[in-house]
Design an enzyme around this catalytic site. Sequence first.
Site, short mmCIF file in Angstrom:
data_model
loop_
_atom_site.label_atom_id
_atom_site.label_comp_id
_atom_site.label_asym_id
_atom_site.label_seq_id
_atom_site.Cartn_x
_atom_site.Cartn_y
_atom_site.Cartn_z
N GLY A 119 0.79 -1.23 0.00
CA GLY A 119 0.00 0.00 0.00
C GLY A 119 0.82 1.28 0.00
CB SER A 120 4.26 2.23 -1.00
OG SER A 120 4.38 1.79 -2.32
NE ARG A 155 -10.74 -14.60 -12.22
CZ ARG A 155 -9.64 -14.25 -11.56
NH1 ARG A 155 -9.54 -13.05 -11.04
NH2 ARG A 155 -8.64 -15.08 -11.41
CG LEU A 204 -10.65 -6.21 -11.44
CD1 LEU A 204 -10.40 -4.72 -11.62
CD2 LEU A 204 -11.34 -6.51 -10.12
CG ASN A 248 -4.10 -1.09 -12.49
OD1 ASN A 248 -3.93 -1.29 -11.28
ND2 ASN A 248 -3.46 -1.79 -13.42
CG HIS A 280 1.08 -2.57 -15.40
ND1 HIS A 280 0.69 -3.78 -14.88
CD2 HIS A 280 2.05 -2.84 -16.31
CE1 HIS A 280 1.39 -4.75 -15.45
NE2 HIS A 280 2.22 -4.21 -16.32
CB SER A 327 1.53 2.88 -17.42
OG SER A 327 2.67 2.58 -18.17
CB THR A 364 -10.74 -1.29 -20.98
OG1 THR A 364 -9.48 -1.84 -21.37
CG2 THR A 364 -10.73 0.22 -21.15
CG LEU A 390 -4.48 -8.26 -17.61
CD1 LEU A 390 -5.18 -7.97 -16.29
CD2 LEU A 390 -3.84 -9.64 -17.59
CG ASP A 391 -2.01 -5.04 -16.94
OD1 ASP A 391 -2.60 -4.45 -16.02
OD2 ASP A 391 -1.33 -6.07 -16.77
CD GLN A 430 9.98 9.01 -11.16
OE1 GLN A 430 9.21 9.82 -11.64
NE2 GLN A 430 11.02 9.38 -10.42
CD GLU A 431 4.40 1.82 -9.16
OE1 GLU A 431 4.34 0.98 -10.04
OE2 GLU A 431 4.16 1.56 -7.95
#
Length: 210
Positions: free
Chosen positions: A12-13, A65, A93, A107, A109, A136, A141, A144-145, A173-174
């Site tokens: 959770g950073s 799922r 998801l 999201n 990534h 990124s 959508t 995936l990614d 950077q995130e």
Amino acid sequence: MKSIVVLISGSGSNLQAIIDACSSGFIPGKISAVIANKANAYGLVRASDAGITTQVLSHKTYASRDHYDEALIDAIDQHQPDLVVLAGFMRILTPAFVQHYAGRLLNIHPSLLPKYQGLNTHQRAIDAGDTEHGCSVHFVTEQLDGGPVVLQAKVPLFSDDDVATLSERVHEQEHRIYPLVVRWFCQNRLQQQADQAWLDGNILAANGYA
Ligand code: GAR
């Protein structure tokens, strides 16, 4: 003030960076809840320390799922979020989930998408002999990614890097770009239209490095 729900699976950073940005007023929003699929996710401690409601919804107690994602939608929607932020939420998801939050699901990534979708992105960049890597933020959508990229940040990849040194550099950077993108969304400046992300009425090109 926008309502934000953050989903996590681990440290959770990135959540912490968004908590800090909400506290300082950089993000004009409030984190209404943090939901984790793992009870030992350290991000839950970060959220509690900040006085944010937390919930654990373990995927292990659901038969499929589809069932898990239905329960997750119910849990999230109790908080009537304007925005759902995936911050190291390590689950694929369902289309129903993604459609439910279309245009309000972000999201982060750890790669320069479209490179290295999926897992183990740092090792794959090292193995490929890349000289740059990064992260990124994108709208989610069904692909995936693969949703429209909002913002990316590049870092150098050195020949003596390992996953630990590289992931630390990417994380820095995130923590810079994710709060910025959430800020834009909460300022009503950022929209998703089909497969495109728009900022201030302009289409964002996929390689908009910060
Ligand atoms: C981040 O590096 C994020 O990019 C990655 O998980 C990490 C979570 O770190 N997400 C993915 O790999 C999603 N496919 P954090 O828990 O310290 O924020």
